[in-house]
Design a protein around this motif. Structure first.
Motif, PDB file in Angstrom:
ATOM      1  N   VAL A  82       0.875  -1.169   0.000  1.00  0.00           N
ATOM      2  CA  VAL A  82       0.000   0.000   0.000  1.00  0.00           C
ATOM      3  C   VAL A  82       0.911   1.217   0.000  1.00  0.00           C
ATOM      4  O   VAL A  82       1.761   1.355   0.875  1.00  0.00           O
ATOM      5  CB  VAL A  82      -0.917   0.010   1.244  1.00  0.00           C
ATOM      6  CG1 VAL A  82      -1.841   1.213   1.220  1.00  0.00           C
ATOM      7  CG2 VAL A  82      -1.716  -1.272   1.340  1.00  0.00           C
ATOM      8  N   GLU A  91       4.412   0.210  -9.553  1.00  0.00           N
ATOM      9  CA  GLU A  91       3.749  -1.078  -9.341  1.00  0.00           C
ATOM     10  C   GLU A  91       4.613  -2.219  -9.862  1.00  0.00           C
ATOM     11  O   GLU A  91       4.762  -3.253  -9.195  1.00  0.00           O
ATOM     12  CB  GLU A  91       2.377  -1.116 -10.013  1.00  0.00           C
ATOM     13  CG  GLU A  91       1.672  -2.439  -9.775  1.00  0.00           C
ATOM     14  CD  GLU A  91       0.242  -2.488 -10.290  1.00  0.00           C
ATOM     15  OE1 GLU A  91      -0.386  -3.545 -10.102  1.00  0.00           O
ATOM     16  OE2 GLU A  91      -0.241  -1.496 -10.867  1.00  0.00           O
ATOM     17  N   TYR A 102      -1.059  -4.724  -5.041  1.00  0.00           N
ATOM     18  CA  TYR A 102      -0.623  -3.332  -4.940  1.00  0.00           C
ATOM     19  C   TYR A 102      -1.864  -2.449  -4.887  1.00  0.00           C
ATOM     20  O   TYR A 102      -2.744  -2.576  -5.738  1.00  0.00           O
ATOM     21  CB  TYR A 102       0.219  -3.021  -6.185  1.00  0.00           C
ATOM     22  CG  TYR A 102       0.586  -1.584  -6.391  1.00  0.00           C
ATOM     23  CD1 TYR A 102       1.784  -1.083  -5.907  1.00  0.00           C
ATOM     24  CD2 TYR A 102      -0.243  -0.728  -7.114  1.00  0.00           C
ATOM     25  CE1 TYR A 102       2.139   0.237  -6.130  1.00  0.00           C
ATOM     26  CE2 TYR A 102       0.104   0.586  -7.343  1.00  0.00           C
ATOM     27  CZ  TYR A 102       1.302   1.060  -6.849  1.00  0.00           C
ATOM     28  OH  TYR A 102       1.654   2.356  -7.071  1.00  0.00           O
ATOM     29  N   VAL A 103      -1.954  -1.602  -3.862  1.00  0.00           N
ATOM     30  CA  VAL A 103      -3.066  -0.666  -3.736  1.00  0.00           C
ATOM     31  C   VAL A 103      -2.482   0.723  -3.481  1.00  0.00           C
ATOM     32  O   VAL A 103      -1.644   0.900  -2.600  1.00  0.00           O
ATOM     33  CB  VAL A 103      -4.016  -1.064  -2.583  1.00  0.00           C
ATOM     34  CG1 VAL A 103      -5.106  -0.030  -2.386  1.00  0.00           C
ATOM     35  CG2 VAL A 103      -4.631  -2.438  -2.846  1.00  0.00           C
ATOM     36  N   ILE A 107      -6.658   5.038  -0.303  1.00  0.00           N
ATOM     37  CA  ILE A 107      -7.290   3.768  -0.644  1.00  0.00           C
ATOM     38  C   ILE A 107      -8.800   3.909  -0.753  1.00  0.00           C
ATOM     39  O   ILE A 107      -9.405   4.733  -0.082  1.00  0.00           O
ATOM     40  CB  ILE A 107      -6.947   2.673   0.381  1.00  0.00           C
ATOM     41  CG1 ILE A 107      -7.542   3.003   1.759  1.00  0.00           C
ATOM     42  CG2 ILE A 107      -5.467   2.406   0.440  1.00  0.00           C
ATOM     43  CD1 ILE A 107      -7.553   1.850   2.729  1.00  0.00           C
ATOM     44  N   LYS A 111     -12.149  -1.510  -2.256  1.00  0.00           N
ATOM     45  CA  LYS A 111     -11.074  -2.145  -3.027  1.00  0.00           C
ATOM     46  C   LYS A 111     -10.065  -2.791  -2.082  1.00  0.00           C
ATOM     47  O   LYS A 111      -9.618  -3.913  -2.313  1.00  0.00           O
ATOM     48  CB  LYS A 111     -10.377  -1.127  -3.927  1.00  0.00           C
ATOM     49  CG  LYS A 111      -9.247  -1.757  -4.706  1.00  0.00           C
ATOM     50  CD  LYS A 111      -8.570  -0.816  -5.658  1.00  0.00           C
ATOM     51  CE  LYS A 111      -7.481  -1.577  -6.397  1.00  0.00           C
ATOM     52  NZ  LYS A 111      -6.813  -0.790  -7.389  1.00  0.00           N
ATOM     53  N   PHE A 112      -9.716  -2.095  -1.018  1.00  0.00           N
ATOM     54  CA  PHE A 112      -8.771  -2.610  -0.029  1.00  0.00           C
ATOM     55  C   PHE A 112      -9.251  -3.965   0.499  1.00  0.00           C
ATOM     56  O   PHE A 112      -8.513  -4.949   0.469  1.00  0.00           O
ATOM     57  CB  PHE A 112      -8.627  -1.592   1.111  1.00  0.00           C
ATOM     58  CG  PHE A 112      -7.712  -2.009   2.221  1.00  0.00           C
ATOM     59  CD1 PHE A 112      -6.350  -1.774   2.142  1.00  0.00           C
ATOM     60  CD2 PHE A 112      -8.223  -2.607   3.365  1.00  0.00           C
ATOM     61  CE1 PHE A 112      -5.502  -2.137   3.185  1.00  0.00           C
ATOM     62  CE2 PHE A 112      -7.386  -2.982   4.403  1.00  0.00           C
ATOM     63  CZ  PHE A 112      -6.025  -2.743   4.316  1.00  0.00           C
ATOM     64  N   VAL A 115      -9.210  -6.759  -2.167  1.00  0.00           N
ATOM     65  CA  VAL A 115      -7.866  -7.299  -2.406  1.00  0.00           C
ATOM     66  C   VAL A 115      -7.445  -8.201  -1.234  1.00  0.00           C
ATOM     67  O   VAL A 115      -6.871  -9.273  -1.446  1.00  0.00           O
ATOM     68  CB  VAL A 115      -6.843  -6.171  -2.651  1.00  0.00           C
ATOM     69  CG1 VAL A 115      -5.426  -6.721  -2.721  1.00  0.00           C
ATOM     70  CG2 VAL A 115      -7.183  -5.414  -3.925  1.00  0.00           C
TER      71      VAL A 115
END
Length: 129
Positions: A82, A91, A102-103, A107, A111-112, A115
């Motif tokens: 992150v 990335e 990869y975030v 954030i 999505k966090f 993942v």
């Protein structure tokens, strides 16, 4: 049984946010603010997933990912990077170091967690091998 997630983040507010968010979604979360302690804490905590910031003092997240991948016990654990530094090539460099996901910061909470759930499935598949 709840998946265990180690969060390595030097920013106290981000660390609290990530751990609280994980706990709300029924993960067991433990945080560490100093990357120099991360390998030892990971060995003791035995996480299913490791989430880490890339830009940290003393040891960068890239160096930490590489150290995890060299460790015989820890290398199977999926790692999510992150970072606020989402520049061109970042990335790719982070994934080459060994990150599974990869975030970019700031954030998206959904999505966090999405993942993290994908990495939980990956952790299950690696445990079967």
């Amino acid at each position: 049984m709840a998946k265990r997630v180690l969060v390595v983040e030097d920013n106290e507010l981000n660390l609290k946010l990530f751990c609280d968010l994980l706990r709300v979604h029924e993960f067991e979360a433990e945080g560490v603010r100093d990357a120099r302690e991360a390998i030892n804490r990971a060995t003791l905590f035995a996480p299913d997933i490791i989430i880490m910031d890339i830009q940290m003092p003393h040891i960068s997240g890239l160096e930490l990912i590489e150290a995890i991948r060299r460790d015989v016990i820890l290398r199977r654990i999926p790692v999510m990077a992150v970072t606020a530094y989402a520049g061109k090539g970042d990335e790719e460099r982070i994934r080459e170091a060994g990150a599974d996901a990869y975030v970019a910061k700031p954030i998206s909470l959904m999505k966090f967690i999405g993942v993290v759930r994908e990495l939980a499935d990956l952790a299950d598949s690696r445990a079967l091998v």
